[in-house]
Design an enzyme around this catalytic site. Sequence first.
Site, PDB file in Angstrom:
ATOM      1  N   ARG A 133      75.480  20.720  38.019  1.00  0.00           N
ATOM      2  CA  ARG A 133      74.522  20.787  36.928  1.00  0.00           C
ATOM      3  C   ARG A 133      73.199  20.236  37.451  1.00  0.00           C
ATOM      4  O   ARG A 133      73.190  19.280  38.251  1.00  0.00           O
ATOM      5  CB  ARG A 133      74.982  19.930  35.745  1.00  0.00           C
ATOM      6  CG  ARG A 133      76.053  20.577  34.877  1.00  0.00           C
ATOM      7  CD  ARG A 133      75.487  21.720  34.039  1.00  0.00           C
ATOM      8  NE  ARG A 133      76.462  22.324  33.152  1.00  0.00           N
ATOM      9  CZ  ARG A 133      77.210  23.391  33.450  1.00  0.00           C
ATOM     10  NH1 ARG A 133      77.127  23.955  34.642  1.00  0.00           N
ATOM     11  NH2 ARG A 133      78.049  23.883  32.551  1.00  0.00           N
ATOM     12  N   GLU A 159      66.057  23.634  33.395  1.00  0.00           N
ATOM     13  CA  GLU A 159      66.501  24.989  33.716  1.00  0.00           C
ATOM     14  C   GLU A 159      66.044  25.930  32.594  1.00  0.00           C
ATOM     15  O   GLU A 159      66.493  25.758  31.462  1.00  0.00           O
ATOM     16  CB  GLU A 159      68.025  24.992  33.814  1.00  0.00           C
ATOM     17  CG  GLU A 159      68.588  26.207  34.527  1.00  0.00           C
ATOM     18  CD  GLU A 159      70.085  26.035  34.766  1.00  0.00           C
ATOM     19  OE1 GLU A 159      70.470  25.177  35.595  1.00  0.00           O
ATOM     20  OE2 GLU A 159      70.848  26.726  34.087  1.00  0.00           O
ATOM     21  N   HIS A 206      71.485  30.177  37.773  1.00  0.00           N
ATOM     22  CA  HIS A 206      72.775  29.779  37.204  1.00  0.00           C
ATOM     23  C   HIS A 206      73.753  30.971  37.218  1.00  0.00           C
ATOM     24  O   HIS A 206      74.157  31.463  36.166  1.00  0.00           O
ATOM     25  CB  HIS A 206      72.585  29.248  35.774  1.00  0.00           C
ATOM     26  CG  HIS A 206      73.689  28.341  35.320  1.00  0.00           C
ATOM     27  ND1 HIS A 206      73.478  27.194  34.625  1.00  0.00           N
ATOM     28  CD2 HIS A 206      75.034  28.428  35.455  1.00  0.00           C
ATOM     29  CE1 HIS A 206      74.627  26.608  34.342  1.00  0.00           C
ATOM     30  NE2 HIS A 206      75.594  27.352  34.844  1.00  0.00           N
TER      31      HIS A 206
HETATM   32  C1  8YV Z   1      78.516  29.558  32.901  1.00  0.00           C
HETATM   33  C2  8YV Z   1      79.012  27.273  33.842  1.00  0.00           C
HETATM   34  O1  8YV Z   1      77.765  30.533  33.521  1.00  0.00           O
HETATM   35  O2  8YV Z   1      81.251  27.324  33.156  1.00  0.00           O
HETATM   36  C3  8YV Z   1      80.249  26.658  33.307  1.00  0.00           C
HETATM   37  O3  8YV Z   1      80.224  25.451  33.045  1.00  0.00           O
HETATM   38  O4  8YV Z   1      78.098  26.619  34.148  1.00  0.00           O
HETATM   39  C4  8YV Z   1      78.943  28.715  34.030  1.00  0.00           C
HETATM   40  O5  8YV Z   1      80.185  29.211  34.406  1.00  0.00           O
HETATM   41  C5  8YV Z   1      77.748  29.078  31.773  1.00  0.00           C
HETATM   42  O6  8YV Z   1      78.345  28.047  31.090  1.00  0.00           O
HETATM   43  C6  8YV Z   1      77.563  30.296  30.873  1.00  0.00           C
HETATM   44  O7  8YV Z   1      76.798  30.092  29.854  1.00  0.00           O
END
Ligand code: 8YV
Length: 316
Positions: free
Chosen positions: A231, A260, A279
Site C-alpha cells: 500500500r 493515489e 494499482h
Molecule cells: C485491488 C488490492 O485491485 O486486493 C487488494 O487489496 O489492492 C487489489 O487487489 C483493489 O482492492 C481493487 O479495488
Amino acid sequence: MPLPRVVADTPLNPVIEALLAGKVEILPWSVALEGTSEPVAGLYTYGHLLVDGPMLDRLPGLKVVSNYGVGVDHIRLVDAAARNIPVGNTPGILNGATADMGFTLLLAAARRLIEGDRYARCADFTRYDPGYMLGQEVHGRTLGIVGMGRIGQQVARRARAFDMPVLYYNRRQNAAVEQELQARYVGFDELLRTSDYVMLCCPLSDETRGLIDAAALAKMKPTAILVNIARGPVVDTQALTVALQTNQIYAAGLDVTDPEPLSRDHPLLKLDNVTIAPHLGSATEQTRRRMAEISVENLLRGIAGEPLLHQVYASP
Ligand code: 8YV
C-alpha cells in the site's frame, strides 16, 4: 418484493453489475456519505474509500460490508465488529497475479524497460548503441521481502526460479515457510542493508505505515531497487522522492503510491528511475473475475444472514 438495497462504490464494473443484476438494488456511494432513513442491507467497496463507524450508523439495518479486494485498511474493522456487521474480502486468489506484478516492476526497473520503450518510440532512436541504457541483472541477487504472507510467499517462489537468495522480515518467523521456500528470516535493518532488492508485500497497519522512511532508505544499498506492491502509505513518498532524485538508491517500482494517484505535477512522475503502475496488482481478467464472484457471494450471503465465504476480523 423489493430488492435489498446496496450502497456501492459506483460505477461498478460490468462483471460485478452482471453478477448483482436482479438480486439487489444498487445505490450510489453518496448515500453512504449523506445517510438515509430507508434500510440499506449491504455496503460494497472497491477499497480506498474510508468506511468508519459514523458511516455504518448512517445506513440503517446494514447487514454486511463486502470488499472487492483483500486489503481492508480503509475499513475500520473495530467499528464494524462493535455493530456486529461482518466484513468480507477476497483473499487467496490474487496472490499469484500480485506477485507477478512485483516481478514485472522489479524487472522493468532493473532493465530500464519503460525508459527503453520511450526511447524506442522516439525520433532520436536512429541506431543501436551497445553502451546505452545498461541496467542490472536480477538473477542471482538477493531479494528482501517485507511481509511473508500469502503474496510474499508467491514472490519468494518466483525469486527461487531466478536463483535469488531470499531474506524476509515479518511480524513472526515462519519455520514452515523457511523450509519450503528456503527464505532466511532477518531483522528489518539487516534486510535493508543486505538486500539488492526490497519488495514490500505487507498489509498497511499502524506498524507498517511509514516503514520505509528516510532512515530506512539511507540503510539500503545505492544499487538497490525498492518495489511496493503493498500500500502507498507503507512508504514515505517525500523521502522516496529525495532518495531517487539524489540516486541514494538505484530505482523504485511502485504499484501503489501515497497519495493515489499522485498529483499530476508530482516530482516522482518526472524521474526516469521510477516505474509506476496505477494499482494493477490483481488486474488480470481471471483474478478480477474471481474477486468479483467472491465479493458478490460475500455480499449476498451477508444480506441473507449466512456466514461469508471469507470474513475478516479486527486484530485483537
Ligand atoms: C485491488 C488490492 O485491485 O486486493 C487488494 O487489496 O489492492 C487489489 O487487489 C483493489 O482492492 C481493487 O479495488
